[in-house]
Design a protein around this motif. Structure first.
Motif, PDB file in Angstrom:
ATOM      1  N   ARG A 303      12.109   4.449   4.918  1.00 45.64           N
ATOM      2  CA  ARG A 303      12.438   4.426   3.482  1.00 45.64           C
ATOM      3  C   ARG A 303      11.133   4.630   2.721  1.00 45.64           C
ATOM      4  NH1 ARG A 303      15.025  -0.935   1.451  1.00 45.64           N
ATOM      5  NH2 ARG A 303      12.925  -1.620   1.958  1.00 45.64           N
ATOM      6  N   PRO A 304      10.670   5.892   2.608  1.00 41.02           N
ATOM      7  CA  PRO A 304       9.351   6.171   2.035  1.00 41.02           C
ATOM      8  C   PRO A 304       9.248   5.656   0.612  1.00 41.02           C
ATOM      9  CG  PRO A 304      10.302   8.129   3.052  1.00 41.02           C
ATOM     10  CD  PRO A 304      11.385   7.099   3.000  1.00 41.02           C
ATOM     11  N   LEU A 305       8.106   5.045   0.322  1.00 39.28           N
ATOM     12  CA  LEU A 305       7.812   4.539  -1.008  1.00 39.28           C
ATOM     13  C   LEU A 305       6.692   5.363  -1.622  1.00 39.28           C
ATOM     14  CD1 LEU A 305       7.854   0.698  -0.310  1.00 39.28           C
ATOM     15  CD2 LEU A 305       9.679   2.094  -1.276  1.00 39.28           C
ATOM     16  N   PRO A 306       6.672   5.520  -2.952  1.00 39.98           N
ATOM     17  CA  PRO A 306       5.588   6.275  -3.572  1.00 39.98           C
ATOM     18  C   PRO A 306       4.253   5.555  -3.393  1.00 39.98           C
ATOM     19  CG  PRO A 306       6.937   5.163  -5.231  1.00 39.98           C
ATOM     20  CD  PRO A 306       7.644   4.996  -3.920  1.00 39.98           C
ATOM     21  N   ALA A 307       3.190   6.350  -3.443  1.00 41.78           N
ATOM     22  CA  ALA A 307       1.854   5.765  -3.301  1.00 41.78           C
ATOM     23  C   ALA A 307       1.602   4.738  -4.411  1.00 41.78           C
ATOM     24  CB  ALA A 307       0.806   6.872  -3.349  1.00 41.78           C
ATOM     25  N   LYS A 308       0.938   3.639  -4.048  1.00 38.60           N
ATOM     26  CA  LYS A 308       0.612   2.595  -5.017  1.00 38.60           C
ATOM     27  C   LYS A 308      -0.705   2.958  -5.675  1.00 38.60           C
ATOM     28  CE  LYS A 308      -0.097  -2.382  -5.452  1.00 38.60           C
ATOM     29  NZ  LYS A 308      -0.240  -3.658  -4.719  1.00 38.60           N
ATOM     30  N   LEU A 309      -0.606   3.714  -6.779  1.00 38.40           N
ATOM     31  CA  LEU A 309      -1.807   4.175  -7.459  1.00 38.40           C
ATOM     32  C   LEU A 309      -2.407   3.040  -8.284  1.00 38.40           C
ATOM     33  CD1 LEU A 309      -0.657   7.715  -8.650  1.00 38.40           C
ATOM     34  CD2 LEU A 309      -1.877   7.095  -6.560  1.00 38.40           C
ATOM     35  N   GLU A 310      -3.725   2.926  -8.201  1.00 33.41           N
ATOM     36  CA  GLU A 310      -4.459   1.935  -8.983  1.00 33.41           C
ATOM     37  C   GLU A 310      -5.837   2.503  -9.286  1.00 33.41           C
ATOM     38  OE1 GLU A 310      -4.735  -1.535  -6.593  1.00 33.41           O
ATOM     39  OE2 GLU A 310      -5.314  -0.439  -4.797  1.00 33.41           O
ATOM     40  N   THR A 311      -6.446   1.986 -10.344  1.00 35.29           N
ATOM     41  CA  THR A 311      -7.767   2.467 -10.721  1.00 35.29           C
ATOM     42  C   THR A 311      -8.807   1.814  -9.815  1.00 35.29           C
ATOM     43  OG1 THR A 311      -7.039   2.698 -13.013  1.00 35.29           O
ATOM     44  CG2 THR A 311      -9.408   2.667 -12.608  1.00 35.29           C
ATOM     45  N   VAL A 312      -9.513   2.651  -9.054  1.00 30.69           N
ATOM     46  CA  VAL A 312     -10.454   2.177  -8.040  1.00 30.69           C
ATOM     47  C   VAL A 312     -11.834   2.767  -8.334  1.00 30.69           C
ATOM     48  CG1 VAL A 312     -10.991   2.142  -5.572  1.00 30.69           C
ATOM     49  CG2 VAL A 312      -8.614   2.007  -6.328  1.00 30.69           C
ATOM     50  N   ILE A 348      -5.879   6.000  -7.439  1.00 32.76           N
ATOM     51  CA  ILE A 348      -5.545   6.401  -6.086  1.00 32.76           C
ATOM     52  C   ILE A 348      -5.077   5.187  -5.319  1.00 32.76           C
ATOM     53  CG2 ILE A 348      -7.810   6.011  -5.014  1.00 32.76           C
ATOM     54  CD1 ILE A 348      -7.442   8.809  -3.700  1.00 32.76           C
ATOM     55  N   ASP A 349      -4.353   5.421  -4.230  1.00 34.60           N
ATOM     56  CA  ASP A 349      -3.925   4.326  -3.348  1.00 34.60           C
ATOM     57  C   ASP A 349      -5.119   3.928  -2.484  1.00 34.60           C
ATOM     58  OD1 ASP A 349      -2.869   3.001  -0.917  1.00 34.60           O
ATOM     59  OD2 ASP A 349      -0.917   3.442  -1.808  1.00 34.60           O
ATOM     60  N   ARG A 350      -5.566   2.702  -2.649  1.00 34.09           N
ATOM     61  CA  ARG A 350      -6.808   2.268  -1.985  1.00 34.09           C
ATOM     62  C   ARG A 350      -6.690   2.303  -0.461  1.00 34.09           C
ATOM     63  NH1 ARG A 350     -10.891  -1.693  -1.561  1.00 34.09           N
ATOM     64  NH2 ARG A 350     -11.965  -0.997   0.331  1.00 34.09           N
ATOM     65  N   HIS A 351      -5.617   1.767   0.100  1.00 32.96           N
ATOM     66  CA  HIS A 351      -5.483   1.726   1.553  1.00 32.96           C
ATOM     67  C   HIS A 351      -5.370   3.132   2.135  1.00 32.96           C
ATOM     68  CE1 HIS A 351      -5.192  -2.623   1.687  1.00 32.96           C
ATOM     69  NE2 HIS A 351      -4.232  -2.614   0.773  1.00 32.96           N
ATOM     70  N   GLN A 352      -4.630   4.025   1.460  1.00 28.57           N
ATOM     71  CA  GLN A 352      -4.529   5.394   1.953  1.00 28.57           C
ATOM     72  C   GLN A 352      -5.874   6.113   1.834  1.00 28.57           C
ATOM     73  OE1 GLN A 352      -1.295   7.643   0.346  1.00 28.57           O
ATOM     74  NE2 GLN A 352       0.260   6.123   0.865  1.00 28.57           N
ATOM     75  N   SER A 428      -1.541  15.132   1.117  1.00 29.84           N
ATOM     76  CA  SER A 428      -0.479  14.576   0.285  1.00 29.84           C
ATOM     77  C   SER A 428      -1.022  13.503  -0.648  1.00 29.84           C
ATOM     78  CB  SER A 428       0.624  14.001   1.176  1.00 29.84           C
ATOM     79  OG  SER A 428       1.626  13.368   0.407  1.00 29.84           O
ATOM     80  N   LEU A 429      -1.914  12.657  -0.143  1.00 36.44           N
ATOM     81  CA  LEU A 429      -2.496  11.589  -0.969  1.00 36.44           C
ATOM     82  C   LEU A 429      -3.277  12.168  -2.135  1.00 36.44           C
ATOM     83  CD1 LEU A 429      -3.515   8.691  -1.583  1.00 36.44           C
ATOM     84  CD2 LEU A 429      -5.331   9.101   0.079  1.00 36.44           C
ATOM     85  N   VAL A 430      -4.153  13.125  -1.845  1.00 33.17           N
ATOM     86  CA  VAL A 430      -4.988  13.706  -2.904  1.00 33.17           C
ATOM     87  C   VAL A 430      -4.110  14.443  -3.919  1.00 33.17           C
ATOM     88  CG1 VAL A 430      -6.821  15.357  -3.379  1.00 33.17           C
ATOM     89  CG2 VAL A 430      -7.000  13.835  -1.412  1.00 33.17           C
TER      90      VAL A 430
END
Length: 469
Positions: A303-312, A348-352, A428-430
């Motif tokens: 069940r794919p979830l969208p990337a958790k974008l945050e200011t990093v 960006i998603d920090r873990h990815q 995909s992440l970028v």
């Protein structure tokens, strides 16, 4: 409260005819063709049941019915009125019974008329009986009706022509009437027989083609389901191989940090040895966190979830990841990290992001089996974007390979050594962060990855990163 506009009379009439047509087709018959024929036959029988008695009434009122015709008129009217029971039979689902009743009634009326008057009145009804019997009841019924009509004509000749006189004139008249009747009706019956045979053959071929098409569709669906299942198994195998590769990288990091305890100087103070062990444990903890992040991605794979974008702040993120980058390579690879002192803020998603850098680093390690140099740089470009450059001086890639490195499951490594999923996920992440990733490489000249990301304003709410962890 607004009222709906009135419906025009013409539209009401058309709608009424549509409702009548649907009602006529609502009969308990299994075959769709029989239902359509039933609607037409009901209208036909209703027309005959009304018009024939009215026509005889008009002739009787005008004094045009002689005493000789009265018996035939009565028989014809009774046959016409029997059309209403035929309609009832059709409405009950007994289509063949209704047709048989209509044909028998018409033949009986014709026989009575020929016996009483020696004239075959309204032969169109007899032709109609042939057509309906052949189309609905089949070819056997068609020829049966033809023989019955022939019998009716023969009875008429026997009753009126032969008893009239035994002269040659009577015989000549009989010889003319019967052959003429036989030839005319025989031609009609033969044409109907051929038409009905062709229609039934075409219908049988159409049904056979429908059955074949249905079987082919079932076979195709079965083959498609098997293909999808095979693709699922193949994708699962590739995914498992890629995940095993990523976990191998993480476990290698944990093993490398754990082995730091063997490199602690025994002559150092207890405080120095404790600090060295604490640093090694911190590295193990960070690697374990990366492993847990990967596990969470696997748990949401179905069940794919969208990337958790945050200011990093990418500079701090790279600093926090530097110990793990160093442990990824062996002692014969020099790792150099440089970054601008200007804040490098991106959403960006920090873990990815961490997994992306570690995956690129593991690919660089495989490209430098004899050692080399791995550089990581981050800076602000002239167009106020962020650029992260990762460069190695390994074996490099030919152009044909470089153009496909971001394709899912594309890999040049041996079986069990990865599937290229990492770079596809990195792309995909970028892309989801609004940036681009590109690679420059040539055989023997190393590989350079350039990641460009949109820069975020300094007041966007930075996700603070503890560099010590």
């Amino acid at each position: 409260m607004s009222s709906s506009p009135p419906v025009p009379p013409f539209r009401r009439i058309v709608s009424g005819f549509g409702d009548l047509a649907r009602w006529l087709q609502r009969v308990p018959l299994a075959e769709p063709m029989d239902r359509r024929n039933a609607a037409t036959l009901q209208v036909l029988f209703l027309f005959l049941g009304i018009t024939i008695p009215l026509n005889w009434w008009r002739h009787a009122a005008a004094g045009m019915v002689s005493q000789q015709l009265q018996t035939f008129m009565a028989a014809d009217v009774v046959a016409a009125l029997l059309c209403f029971p035929c309609i009832w039979l059709i409405r009950r689902g007994w289509l063949r019974g209704g047709i048989a009743l209509f044909v028998c009634a018409q033949l009986t009326a014709a026989c009575i008329g020929y016996v009483t008057t020696a004239v075959m009145f309204d032969q169109s009804l007899q032709i109609l009986s042939l057509v309906i019997a052949g189309l609905i009841l089949g070819r056997k019924a068609l020829w049966t009706v033809f023989l019955m009509l022939l019998a009716v004509a023969t009875i008429g000749v026997l009753v009126h022509v032969l008893p009239e006189t035994r002269t040659a004139q009577a015989m000549t008249r009989a010889a003319v009437i019967l052959p003429s009747f036989v030839m005319s009706y025989l031609v009609v019956t033969l044409v109907l027989d051929r038409i009905i045979a062709a229609l039934r053959e075409a219908l049988a071929e159409s049904k056979a083609r429908g059955v074949r098409l249905e079987n082919e569709m079932r076979e195709r669906e079965r083959a498609q389901a098997q293909l999808i299942e095979a693709q699922k198994l193949e994708a699962t195998g590739r995914l498992a191989s890629g995940v095993a590769h990523d976990f191998d990288n993480i476990l290698s990091l944990m093993s490398a940090f754990a082995s730091e305890r063997h490199r602690v100087d025994p002559s150092a103070s207890a405080h120095a040895r404790a600090d060295a062990l604490a640093d090694a444990l911190d590295g193990v903890e960070q690697a374990a966190e990366r492993g847990m992040a990967l596990t969470r991605k696997l748990l949401t794979f179905a069940r794919p979830l969208p990337a958790k974008l945050e200011t990093v702040e990418l500079g701090a993120a790279i600093d926090a990841l530097t110990p793990m980058l160093r442990q990824t390579f062996g002692p014969d690879v020099r790792v150099h990290v440089r970054r601008s002192e200007v804040p490098l803020l991106a959403r960006i998603d920090r873990h990815q992001f961490d997994l992306m850098l570690l995956n690129i680093a593991s690919n660089a390690r495989d490209a430098m089996p004899d050692g080399g140099r791995f550089d990581v740089g981050a800076a602000v470009t002239g167009d106020d974007a962020l650029e992260i450059v990762l460069r190695d001086d390994g074996t490099g890639m030919p152009e044909a390979v470089r153009q496909r490195i971001f394709e899912p499951f594309f890999s040049t490594k041996p079986t069990g050594s990865g599937t290229g999923l990492g770079l596809a996920v990195a792309h995909s992440l970028v892309s989801s962060a609004g940036g681009t990733i590109a690679a420059d490489s040539a055989p023997g000249a190393g590989t350079t990855f350039r990641i460009r990301l949109p820069r975020v304003a300094a007041d966007a709410g930075v996700h603070r990163i503890d560099v010590s962890t």
